[in-house]
Scaffold this active site. Structure first.
Site, short mmCIF file in Angstrom:
data_model
loop_
_atom_site.label_atom_id
_atom_site.label_comp_id
_atom_site.label_asym_id
_atom_site.label_seq_id
_atom_site.Cartn_x
_atom_site.Cartn_y
_atom_site.Cartn_z
N PRO A 23 0.95 5.60 0.21
CA PRO A 23 2.06 5.10 -0.41
C PRO A 23 2.92 6.22 -1.07
O PRO A 23 2.37 6.86 -1.88
CB PRO A 23 1.26 4.19 -1.32
CG PRO A 23 -0.03 4.35 -1.79
CD PRO A 23 -0.49 5.28 -0.37
N GLN A 100 0.41 -1.40 -1.64
CA GLN A 100 -0.06 -1.10 -3.02
C GLN A 100 0.44 -1.92 -4.18
O GLN A 100 1.54 -1.65 -4.47
CB GLN A 100 0.08 0.17 -3.31
CG GLN A 100 -0.67 1.17 -4.44
CD GLN A 100 -0.38 2.31 -4.62
OE1 GLN A 100 0.66 2.68 -5.04
NE2 GLN A 100 -1.28 3.14 -4.34
N TYR A 181 -1.09 4.85 -14.55
CA TYR A 181 -0.64 3.51 -14.63
C TYR A 181 -1.47 2.72 -15.33
O TYR A 181 -2.57 3.09 -15.88
CB TYR A 181 0.02 3.11 -13.28
CG TYR A 181 1.01 3.95 -12.70
CD1 TYR A 181 2.10 4.56 -13.41
CD2 TYR A 181 0.88 4.47 -11.51
CE1 TYR A 181 2.89 5.20 -12.97
CE2 TYR A 181 1.77 5.43 -10.75
CZ TYR A 181 2.75 5.82 -11.73
OH TYR A 181 3.85 6.44 -11.18
N ARG A 229 -7.16 2.01 -5.63
CA ARG A 229 -6.95 3.52 -5.82
C ARG A 229 -7.45 3.74 -7.32
O ARG A 229 -7.13 3.10 -8.26
CB ARG A 229 -5.48 3.94 -5.68
CG ARG A 229 -5.57 5.66 -6.28
CD ARG A 229 -3.95 5.89 -5.70
NE ARG A 229 -3.96 6.39 -4.40
CZ ARG A 229 -3.14 7.12 -3.86
NH1 ARG A 229 -1.78 7.56 -4.35
NH2 ARG A 229 -3.00 7.39 -2.43
N LEU A 301 -3.34 17.13 -0.33
CA LEU A 301 -3.10 18.58 0.32
C LEU A 301 -4.02 18.69 1.31
O LEU A 301 -4.76 19.77 1.85
CB LEU A 301 -3.26 19.77 -0.58
CG LEU A 301 -2.33 19.91 -1.69
CD1 LEU A 301 -2.71 21.20 -2.68
CD2 LEU A 301 -0.79 19.98 -1.10
N ARG A 324 2.94 14.23 2.09
CA ARG A 324 3.84 15.20 2.48
C ARG A 324 3.62 15.36 3.87
O ARG A 324 4.56 15.82 4.51
CB ARG A 324 3.88 16.49 1.42
CG ARG A 324 4.10 16.00 0.15
CD ARG A 324 3.91 17.48 -0.78
NE ARG A 324 4.24 17.05 -2.37
CZ ARG A 324 3.35 16.38 -3.25
NH1 ARG A 324 2.21 16.26 -2.58
NH2 ARG A 324 3.77 16.28 -4.30
#
Length: 370
Positions: A23, A100, A181, A229, A301, A324
């Protein structure tokens, strides 16, 4: 057989492989409603051969949005817009569609990231809520500490959003319990200084996120997967969450019927010191998986096919989420399938782009038709 391209069954939902579109907030909604930008952004992955497409953090009420441009799922207009996107995604391939669900807590009421992402001030700002009346950072607003009535309202909003997600055709839900969050704020001792049953020791700090998970699991269809998550580390030595906390939380989630956990890290404190590098969060997922046996997703990554293959093949995680990497190359799964000799779904309109070796584009198409 490539481990990365083996299907994974979660309840009634079959993921054709282990590659997940992570997400990614686009900060482009108006009043929380997905629009053409989101249809293009998510729709382009429908034919990309992924195992799962997950929409960005989608907030369960207006006050829980990170920014004014964040998505929501708390009214009928938003529900209808998500339904159209889910239908588009699932029309053109076997990839399930996930969402999500989130609440930003004290990190809500922020400006768009390309405007600095700072706490909103003046008439644009709105009241935020949190476990404790502690601002995220200097210069940020002071949130209102949630009382019992406020906690019940947040729980109802998550339950309501899950119902809307089901009606919209969503196949899988991930609750957002990381990145600083609301749920993460409850679990971390950095942001939770309560003295009631929702604060203090680790068991109490986990209580509210677990209550919400249990409430959502009760209304989310039994044949559909539900996970969260979670945080592998706050990256604040001696003050924040560490991997043992993630293991304990994942074990409790598993007891309540969680089908997976997606292990990320950081985001709760500006004091964090994150040691980044290729696959820098994989060891968190590996530790959780080894200790609990729950299906785990890793992220951070992960860019190369051989890297992703090794993670799954060596049992460090069951799913590899990419952000990414898939922004830079939406058809990364095609390249990975070539490198790993895996099988990947390709829409017939795109088969000419899959010509390899001595095969001509016409031969590729004819083989697919046969």
């Amino acid at each position: 057989m490539s481990a990365l391209f083996e299907p994974l069954q979660l309840r009634s939902v079959t993921l054709p492989n282990r590659i997940v579109l992570s997400p990614m907030c686009q900060y482009s909604a108006i009043d929380g409603v997905p629009n053409n930008w989101h249809r293009i952004h998510l729709g382009r992955y429908a034919t990309a051969g992924l195992g799962l497409i997950m929409a960005e953090a989608t907030h369960v009420n207006a006050g829980g949005r990170i920014t004014p441009g964040c998505l929501g799922l708390y009214n009928a207009v938003q529900e209808a817009a998500f339904g159209a996107i889910a239908a588009d995604v699932k029309q053109f391939g076997p990839t399930p569609f996930a969402i999500q669900l989130a609440h930003a807590g004290r990190k809500a009421s922020a400006d768009l990231p390309w405007r600095g992402g700072h706490s909103l001030q003046g008439p644009q700002a709105w009241l935020t809520v949190a476990p404790s009346a502690i601002p995220h950072d200097a210069g940020w607003h002071i949130p209102q500490e949630l009382d019992d009535e406020g906690l019940d309202a947040v729980k109802r909003d998550f339950v309501s959003a899950a119902g809307r997600a089901d009606r919209a055709g969503v196949d899988l839900i991930e609750l957002h319990g990381a990145h600083g969050y609301l749920f993460h704020q409850f679990i971390s001792p950095i942001s939770n200084k309560r003295t009631d049953r929702y604060g203090g020791n680790a068991e109490n700090r986990m209580r509210f996120p677990l209550e919400v998970f249990e409430a959502v699991r009760a209304v989310w269809p039994k044949h559909k997967p539900l996970g969260m998550r979670i945080t592998g580390s706050d990256w604040v030595a001696g003050e924040g969450l560490e991997i043992d906390d993630a293991i304990a939380f994942a074990a409790r989630l598993k007891e309540l019927g969680a089908d997976f956990v997606d292990v990320s890290s950081g985001g709760v404190s500006p004091k964090q010191k994150i040691a980044t590098g290729p696959g820098y969060q994989v060891h968190f997922a590996a530790a959780v998986k080894k200790a609990t046996g729950i299906v785990t997703m890793t992220v951070g990554l992960i860019t190369e096919p051989q890297q992703a293959e090794a993670i799954v093949k060596e049992g460090k995680a069951d799913l590899v989420a990419m952000a990414r990497g898939l922004l830079n190359d939406p058809y990364w799964a095609w390249r990975a399938a070539d490198a790993l000799h895996g099988e990947v779904h390709v829409a017939p309109q795109y088969l000419r782009g899959r010509a390899r070796g001595v095969d001509t584009p016409r031969e590729i198409v004819l083989k697919a038709v046969r």
